[in-house]
Design an enzyme around this catalytic site. Sequence first.
Site, PDB file in Angstrom:
ATOM      1  N   ARG A   1      34.455  28.417  35.823  1.00 14.02           N
ATOM      2  CA  ARG A   1      33.300  29.183  36.283  1.00 14.02           C
ATOM      3  C   ARG A   1      32.667  30.046  35.202  1.00 14.02           C
ATOM      4  O   ARG A   1      31.567  30.559  35.404  1.00 14.02           O
ATOM      5  CB  ARG A   1      33.670  29.947  37.564  1.00 14.02           C
ATOM      6  CG  ARG A   1      33.660  28.990  38.757  1.00 14.02           C
ATOM      7  CD  ARG A   1      34.247  29.573  40.030  1.00 14.02           C
ATOM      8  NE  ARG A   1      35.677  29.405  40.076  1.00 14.02           N
ATOM      9  CZ  ARG A   1      36.541  30.393  40.237  1.00 14.02           C
ATOM     10  NH1 ARG A   1      36.140  31.616  40.418  1.00 14.02           N
ATOM     11  NH2 ARG A   1      37.826  30.133  40.243  1.00 14.02           N
TER      12      ARG A   1
ATOM     13  N   GLU B   1      46.217  35.504  39.275  1.00 16.93           N
ATOM     14  CA  GLU B   1      46.431  35.988  40.644  1.00 16.93           C
ATOM     15  C   GLU B   1      47.093  34.905  41.506  1.00 16.93           C
ATOM     16  O   GLU B   1      47.914  35.205  42.343  1.00 16.93           O
ATOM     17  CB  GLU B   1      45.060  36.365  41.225  1.00 16.93           C
ATOM     18  CG  GLU B   1      45.098  37.434  42.282  1.00 16.93           C
ATOM     19  CD  GLU B   1      43.710  37.712  42.856  1.00 16.93           C
ATOM     20  OE1 GLU B   1      42.709  37.212  42.301  1.00 16.93           O
ATOM     21  OE2 GLU B   1      43.640  38.414  43.866  1.00 16.93           O
TER      22      GLU B   1
HETATM   23  P1  AMP Z   1      42.643  36.814  36.241  1.00 16.16           P
HETATM   24  O1  AMP Z   1      43.281  36.076  35.104  1.00 16.16           O
HETATM   25  O2  AMP Z   1      43.660  37.367  37.190  1.00 16.16           O
HETATM   26  O3  AMP Z   1      41.649  37.843  35.776  1.00 16.16           O
HETATM   27  O4  AMP Z   1      41.857  35.752  37.094  1.00 16.16           O
HETATM   28  C1  AMP Z   1      40.635  35.423  36.736  1.00 16.16           C
HETATM   29  C2  AMP Z   1      40.362  33.986  37.002  1.00 16.16           C
HETATM   30  O5  AMP Z   1      40.629  33.605  38.342  1.00 16.16           O
HETATM   31  C3  AMP Z   1      38.928  33.768  36.756  1.00 16.16           C
HETATM   32  O6  AMP Z   1      38.696  32.486  36.234  1.00 16.16           O
HETATM   33  C4  AMP Z   1      38.333  33.957  38.111  1.00 16.16           C
HETATM   34  O7  AMP Z   1      37.182  33.170  38.226  1.00 16.16           O
HETATM   35  C5  AMP Z   1      39.425  33.544  39.069  1.00 16.16           C
HETATM   36  N1  AMP Z   1      39.623  34.433  40.223  1.00 16.16           N
HETATM   37  C6  AMP Z   1      40.698  35.237  40.444  1.00 16.16           C
HETATM   38  N2  AMP Z   1      40.602  35.897  41.576  1.00 16.16           N
HETATM   39  C7  AMP Z   1      39.432  35.533  42.113  1.00 16.16           C
HETATM   40  C8  AMP Z   1      38.750  35.882  43.324  1.00 16.16           C
HETATM   41  N3  AMP Z   1      39.266  36.746  44.220  1.00 16.16           N
HETATM   42  N4  AMP Z   1      37.550  35.316  43.537  1.00 16.16           N
HETATM   43  C9  AMP Z   1      37.027  34.443  42.654  1.00 16.16           C
HETATM   44  N5  AMP Z   1      37.619  34.060  41.521  1.00 16.16           N
HETATM   45  C10 AMP Z   1      38.816  34.595  41.257  1.00 16.16           C
END
Ligand code: AMP
Length: 177
Positions: free
Chosen positions: A60, A97
């Site tokens: 994304r 996450e």
């Molecule tokens: P992080 O590494 O935890 O910052 O996760 C970020 C990645 O997971 C990115 O590529 C985000 O697009 C996606 N992501 C994580 N949580 C969400 C959420 N609640 N909604 C949309 N995308 C998420």
Amino acid sequence: VADPLAAALRTIPDFPTPGIQFKDITPVLADPSLFSEAVDRLKAPFAAAGVTHVVGIESRGFWFGPALAERLGAGFVPARKPGKLPAATIREHYSLEYGADALEIHADALPAPARALVHDDVVATGGTAAAAARLVRRAGAEVVGFSFFVELAFLDGRARLLREAEGVPFRAVLRVD
Ligand code: AMP
């Protein structure tokens, strides 16, 4: 006056797994004036930062990333999941996450003195963007900023990225508490 970008953001509960409140930005992509405003607001804080490359994170980070790069007069570099890039790559592992994964960039994508802006649509824990920043540095380039459309503030990715890259500016167009 309500922020039209915030109004267009859609929250999908329990996607892709129970407990995740997924931030869906496709309504912003689907509307040309919202898309243009989003790219303007992504660009503004970094307009004078001397960015030479926007590093967009699969998948994304590929939505706004190339438009943001073009508007900054910078190149676009995709950070992809393992095995997708055809030439010689460097790789970093990270946790997120909902799972764990790795990212790669082409080893020759950021020739010195590249000044890279790391971009993704959403920052949650910051683990993915931290891995992208490590890739940028291993490639010999400087990380000049972190740019996101949405910050999930309660997961404190901002603090995680400050630990990873002290003093590097962090900007998100929308903040979700
Ligand atoms: P992080 O590494 O935890 O910052 O996760 C970020 C990645 O997971 C990115 O590529 C985000 O697009 C996606 N992501 C994580 N949580 C969400 C959420 N609640 N909604 C949309 N995308 C998420």
